[in-house]
Design a protein around this motif. Structure first.
Motif, short mmCIF file in Angstrom:
data_model
loop_
_atom_site.label_atom_id
_atom_site.label_comp_id
_atom_site.label_asym_id
_atom_site.label_seq_id
_atom_site.Cartn_x
_atom_site.Cartn_y
_atom_site.Cartn_z
N GLN A 1 0.96 -1.34 -0.45
CA GLN A 1 -0.29 -0.06 0.09
C GLN A 1 1.17 1.18 0.60
O GLN A 1 0.41 1.66 -0.86
CB GLN A 1 -0.97 0.09 0.96
N PRO B 1 -6.43 -2.87 -7.28
CA PRO B 1 -6.94 -2.53 -4.96
C PRO B 1 -6.13 -2.41 -4.08
O PRO B 1 -4.78 -3.21 -3.97
CB PRO B 1 -7.95 -3.97 -5.46
N ARG B 2 -6.25 -1.74 -3.42
CA ARG B 2 -6.20 -1.36 -1.82
C ARG B 2 -6.20 -2.65 -1.57
O ARG B 2 -4.98 -2.71 -0.63
CB ARG B 2 -6.65 -0.20 -1.20
N GLY B 3 -7.00 -3.74 -1.03
CA GLY B 3 -7.19 -4.61 -0.95
C GLY B 3 -6.81 -5.09 1.11
O GLY B 3 -7.09 -3.88 1.94
N ARG B 4 -7.12 -6.00 1.57
CA ARG B 4 -6.47 -6.02 2.72
C ARG B 4 -6.25 -7.88 3.29
O ARG B 4 -6.69 -8.60 2.56
CB ARG B 4 -8.10 -5.92 3.99
N SER C 1 -6.47 -10.96 3.98
CA SER C 1 -7.65 -12.17 3.85
C SER C 1 -7.87 -13.18 5.11
O SER C 1 -6.86 -13.57 5.48
CB SER C 1 -7.53 -12.56 2.81
N GLU D 1 -1.35 -18.03 -3.41
CA GLU D 1 -2.19 -17.63 -1.91
C GLU D 1 -1.46 -18.33 -0.86
O GLU D 1 -2.17 -19.74 -1.15
CB GLU D 1 -4.42 -17.62 -2.38
N HIS E 1 1.21 -9.25 -1.86
CA HIS E 1 -0.24 -8.34 -2.55
C HIS E 1 -1.43 -9.14 -2.27
O HIS E 1 -1.51 -10.16 -1.71
CB HIS E 1 -0.38 -8.58 -4.34
N PRO E 2 -2.34 -8.28 -1.98
CA PRO E 2 -4.26 -9.05 -1.45
C PRO E 2 -4.96 -10.04 -1.88
O PRO E 2 -4.19 -10.26 -3.61
CB PRO E 2 -4.22 -7.28 -1.94
N GLU F 1 -7.37 -9.85 -2.98
CA GLU F 1 -8.67 -9.24 -4.20
C GLU F 1 -7.54 -8.89 -6.03
O GLU F 1 -7.85 -9.27 -7.15
CB GLU F 1 -8.92 -7.90 -4.11
N TYR F 2 -5.95 -9.56 -5.67
CA TYR F 2 -5.21 -9.54 -6.72
C TYR F 2 -5.47 -10.09 -7.96
O TYR F 2 -4.56 -10.28 -9.37
CB TYR F 2 -3.65 -8.78 -6.66
#
Length: 530
Positions: free
Chosen positions: A7, A18-21, A23, A47, A77-78, A80-81
């Motif tokens: 970020q 995506p900023r993402g978080r 998981s 992942e 990376h989040p 969402e990537y």
């Protein structure tokens, strides 16, 4: 672990990423993304632990077991990537087109804890993708935290001679990876495309000495450094926001300090840590170079398991400022020279503090010196330019990296035993007691590096890694912030190169090794575990 680095490197008002978080789920998914950035490469992501562990693979994964692909680890990376595709605008980190090349799920070959295997530096997994199928291995290269090899296992999906196909045609990449080498390419040691300055740039070039007399540098220009024409760009880009120091200030410093720093870079492979948008922006490490001007010396070196890397060699002033123009703020040379690559000619202790007073760092540095004195070895100190102190011990280049690393570890443990109240060799921050100085001896492995004397650091104030006299360390009358790009040259004019004996005082370790063995065999008196 987390997404702080990811970020921090991005301005989400400008990039579609995506900023993402982090998981809470873990579905063992993977993605390979074709990334048409300044240099085409592939991003391989697995992942685990609520994020995507990520590697940059220059030539992409391969189904041929004979291909050992260098995979350079990047920031987490989040998740969402996994579905991200799009164009990252110019001026942003990773600018260029980003497309999904393959995706699917993976299974570990053994066990269920992917994160544990990742930390151990060896992952074997089966990919269930549209293009990538079967078992693969990710193996961390010894002594290199961010470099791995991605290798296909010999199974039913293995395809000798397999060639990767792009989603979008990239003629330059295809030419580099598929064409037969020309006679000129075969004659070059390095697999680096060498470029010549344009005739127009050469005609417009001014002497560097004249150009750098200007107090403020801006825009683009070409400068003559000896016979080389070095193209400089965006000289007014601010690299240190608080001080307003620019890229031009950085390049000017390296030009002016060249006679002092170059002897510590000469004939040594250099690792680049690049900050294209200054210290507040993102950064990335670069060992392997694919393209360089014809005046830059490069060498192809075997790093491990037959894998070759093309390194820049720090030989001259033109190369020094060329690297600064790339956003390489620091200079990180190997401990050995190309002509004798497996035998370092110095080793280093990095005193890395956490929550301790500066005076305590100086005390531990002096204690380290006294132990080395007892072993019959001269040592030399400099500020790290960041938080602590580096202690160099120059040696004859006749000892292997393994021998030197073992000796350095033994000395570090003695230092800790003599300073148990504050020093430690515990590498893990989680396991390390609070308010400790980490006596880091781990930077003495082959391929590791410590920032060079007179190198700039990407820290507030544009601090310098400054050589010291031991009397200064004992008096404790200085701090890291005392040495910057604005005053280092004046100190050099007054004091000269305080580190020059590191280049000439080639010491034997034979007696020191025997003395260390005797010291460690004696009963412990004031020693205690850190």
């Amino acid at each position: 672990m987390g997404l702080e680095t990811y970020q921090k490197k991005r301005d989400f008002k400008q990039t579609p990423e995506p900023r993402g978080r982090v998981s809470k789920a873990n579905r063992h998914r993977f993605v390979v993304q074709e990334h048409h950035a300044s240099m085409l490469h592939f991003d391989f992501r697995l992942e685990m632990g609520g994020v995507l562990k990520s590697w940059s693979v220059r030539k992409g994964p391969s189904l041929d077991p004979a291909d050992k692909r260098l995979a350079v680890e990047t920031e987490d990376h989040p998740v969402e990537y996994l579905k991200f595709e799009g164009h990252i605008p110019e001026g942003n980190y990773g600018a260029g087109e980003h497309m999904i090349w393959d995706e699917g799920k993976y299974e570990l070959a053994d066990g269920t804890d992917a994160l544990k295997q990742y930390k151990e530096g060896r992952l074997k997994f089966e990919l269930h993708g549209k293009k990538l199928k079967g078992f693969f291995n990710l193996v961390r290269l010894g002594g290199r935290e961010d470099q791995w090899l991605l290798i296909k296992s010999k199974d039913e999906y293995a395809q000798p001679g397999w060639k990767l196909e792009l989603r979008v045609k990239d003629e330059r990449w295809e030419a580099e990876t598929r064409r037969k080498p020309t006679k000129e390419q075969k004659s070059r040691k390095a697999g680096v495309r060498k470029t010549k300055s344009s005739k127009r740039a050469a005609e417009k070039a001014v002497s560097a000495s004249r150009a750098f007399k200007s107090k403020e540098l801006s825009g683009d220009m070409a400068v003559k450094v000896g016979d080389a024409v070095v193209s400089l760009t965006h000289l007014d880009k601010v690299y240190w926001p608080e001080e307003g120091y620019t890229k031009g200030d950085l390049i000017k410093y390296y030009f002016e300090v060249a006679r002092y720093i170059l002897p510590y870079l000469k004939d040594r492979p250099l690792i680049m840590k690049r900050y294209p948008n200054g210290i507040a922006g993102g950064f990335f490490h670069q060992h392997d170079v694919n393209e360089a001007p014809d005046y830059v010396r490069t060498e192809t070196l075997d790093v491990e398991e037959g894998h070759e890397v093309d390194y820049i060699i720090g030989d001259d002033k033109a190369t020094l400022i060329y690297m600064a123009n790339l956003g390489a703020i620091e200079r990180h040379p190997w401990h050995s020279r190309v002509r004798n690559l497996d035998h370092p000619d110095w080793f280093v202790f990095d005193l890395d503090p956490q929550g301790v007073r500066w005076e305590e760092i100086c005390d531990v540095a002096v204690s380290c010196k006294e132990i080395l004195d007892t072993l019959g070895l001269d040592s030399y100190a400099k500020t790290s330019g960041s938080r602590g102190i580096h202690i160099y011990v120059p040696i004859k280049p006749t000892y292997s990296y393994e021998e030197v690393a073992d000796f350095a570890e033994g000395v570090a443990r003695l230092v800790v035993e003599e300073n148990a109240y504050v020093a430690t060799v515990e590498r893990s921050l989680k396991k390390r007691k609070k308010s400790r100085i980490y006596v880091d001896h781990m930077q003495n492995a082959r391929g590791k590096s410590v920032v060079a004397p007179y190198s700039v650091r990407p820290k507030p104030g544009a601090t310098i890694s400054a050589p010291l006299e031991w009397s200064e360390v004992k008096r404790k009358k200085f701090t890291i912030s005392d040495f910057t790009i604005k005053n280092m040259l004046e100190r050099l004019k007054r004091r000269g190169d305080l580190f020059k004996e590191v280049l000439t005082n080639k010491q034997s370790l034979d007696r020191a090794i025997s003395k260390l063995e005797n010291l460690t065999e004696k009963p412990k008196t004031k020693r205690a575990a850190a």
